[in-house]
Design a protein around this motif. Structure first.
Motif, PDB file in Angstrom:
ATOM      1  N   SER A 109      -1.002  -7.784   1.883  1.00 33.33           N
ATOM      2  CA  SER A 109      -2.495  -7.651   1.480  1.00 33.33           C
ATOM      3  C   SER A 109      -3.158  -8.774   1.589  1.00 33.33           C
ATOM      4  O   SER A 109      -2.769  -9.793   1.548  1.00 33.33           O
ATOM      5  N   ILE A 136       2.608  -0.895   0.685  1.00 34.72           N
ATOM      6  CA  ILE A 136       2.032  -1.937   1.313  1.00 34.72           C
ATOM      7  C   ILE A 136       2.617  -3.210   1.739  1.00 34.72           C
ATOM      8  O   ILE A 136       3.492  -3.621   0.694  1.00 34.72           O
ATOM      9  N   TYR A 191      -8.079  -2.200  -4.039  1.00 35.37           N
ATOM     10  CA  TYR A 191      -7.408  -2.562  -5.062  1.00 35.37           C
ATOM     11  C   TYR A 191      -8.264  -3.281  -5.923  1.00 35.37           C
ATOM     12  O   TYR A 191      -8.509  -4.389  -5.545  1.00 35.37           O
ATOM     13  N   GLU A 243      -8.357  -6.388  -0.607  1.00 35.79           N
ATOM     14  CA  GLU A 243      -7.659  -6.126  -1.611  1.00 35.79           C
ATOM     15  C   GLU A 243      -8.120  -7.355  -2.780  1.00 35.79           C
ATOM     16  O   GLU A 243      -7.890  -8.431  -2.488  1.00 35.79           O
ATOM     17  N   SER A 278      -7.372   0.182   4.077  1.00 38.47           N
ATOM     18  CA  SER A 278      -7.505  -0.808   2.842  1.00 38.47           C
ATOM     19  C   SER A 278      -7.448  -0.043   1.631  1.00 38.47           C
ATOM     20  O   SER A 278      -7.882   1.456   1.841  1.00 38.47           O
ATOM     21  N   MET A 321       2.057  -3.307  -4.656  1.00 38.70           N
ATOM     22  CA  MET A 321       2.035  -3.042  -3.185  1.00 38.70           C
ATOM     23  C   MET A 321       3.216  -2.448  -2.872  1.00 38.70           C
ATOM     24  O   MET A 321       3.016  -1.469  -2.283  1.00 38.70           O
TER      25      MET A 321
END
Length: 325
Positions: free
Chosen positions: A60, A57, A285, A8, A282, A52
């Protein structure tokens, strides 16, 4: 189940200024500036955490965006690598439940790489991200062998990320269209990934993993094409005098991430080459932004809850030493 994303990206203004000032600057910097990418890259706080949350998520693992500090002269690369590592460590300290970080290393100054890796590890960085070439020096050059030794001893996984191919390679293979098509062909459309796969293959052929059998390397984008060519690549082992087949190194020394490419066909192929214990989630990002629905839909293609758990969090937690609550 928890979701850990390991690739990220983030950025800092001082680095962008330095990279823009380099003669013949890396044209892929343009991707950092498209849409709202730069704003997202520079946000290591509430905006990133909100993104996120929207994606589902939990943690990260932050990594400086390409091309890192590698195009910079040695002294500047060292100073900005140290600054980046300090800044990322501070972001993790502010939000330890949500962030971890990969260190940035001054690869254009090989003599300083191991020292900065050790400093970053002591600050809590859980691994590092590098690229396949610094100027004319390949990552497999023995000038970096102390770095790989230190990474192995410290338990710091090395993420080998794609970068823009060299000018000579671009001239030979990626020119002849309009400028944007030239750049796209040399980057996300093909060149980035072939370049990273070649860097990984060169590490194997150089005997890096024979010298450092505990070293762990991470490749994004489902293995950067390498997983799809192992039948042929295996024939290199005998020619190079390696102790094992290329496939065996891939299965024991490499972890593979999705980089936001949530295609079940790619998952099925990866599982035919390596094991579920080697696959990690993953999103890449902010360059890829799968939604929570995209992620959940993809997770339904795993054969069991245990396989989903390994991919979603357990493999990354084990590799990077993250406690899952």
């Amino acid at each position: 189940m928890p979701l850990i994303a390991v690739e990220e990206h983030w950025n800092m203004p001082d680095l962008m200024s330095a990279l823009r000032a380099v003669p013949h600057r890396d044209e892929s910097l343009a991707f950092n500036e498209m849409d709202d990418n730069l704003e997202r890259l520079e946000d290591l706080g509430a905006g990133r955490i909100a993104a996120m949350d929207t994606q589902g998520i939990d943690v990260s693992i932050l990594a400086l965006t390409p091309p890192g500090t590698q195009p910079l002269p040695p002294r500047e690369a060292l100073a900005l690598s140290r600054a980046a590592n300090d800044l990322a460590a501070a972001a993790v300290a502010r939000n330890p439940a949500r962030f971890r970080s990969l260190s940035t290393l001054p690869m254009s100054s090989p003599k300083d790489v191991s020292g900065e890796l050790e400093r970053a590890a002591s600050m809590g960085h859980v691994g590092t991200m590098v690229y396949g070439r610094s100027g004319d020096l390949f990552l497999d050059d023995l000038a970096y062998d102390d770095f790989f030794s230190a990474a192995s001893e410290l338990g710091q996984p090395v993420f080998v990320h794609p970068q823009l191919p060299s000018p000579a390679v671009r001239d030979a293979s990626y020119r002849g269209f309009d400028p944007m098509t030239d750049l796209a062909l040399a980057t996300f459309g093909w060149g980035w990934h072939l370049d990273a796969a070649t860097a990984a293959l060169r590490l194997i052929l150089r005997g890096t993993f024979d010298r450092h059998p505990g070293l762990q390397v991470v490749l994004g984008h489902w293995g950067e094409m390498l997983l799809f060519w192992l039948d042929r690549a295996d024939s290199l082992s005998r020619v190079a005098g390696l102790q094992r087949s290329v496939s065996d190194y891939i299965r024991s020394n490499f972890f593979i991430t999705t980089s936001g490419m949530l295609n079940p066909a790619l998952l099925h192929h990866a599982l035919s080459v390596t094991t579920i214990d080697r696959l990690i989630f993953s999103t890449d990002y902010p360059f890829q932004r799968p939604t929570a629905d995209d992620v959940n839909s993809f997770l339904r293609h795993f054969s069991s809850d245990r396989a989903r758990e390994k991919f979603s969090s357990a493999n990354a937690a084990s590799l990077y030493g993250i406690d899952i609550i």
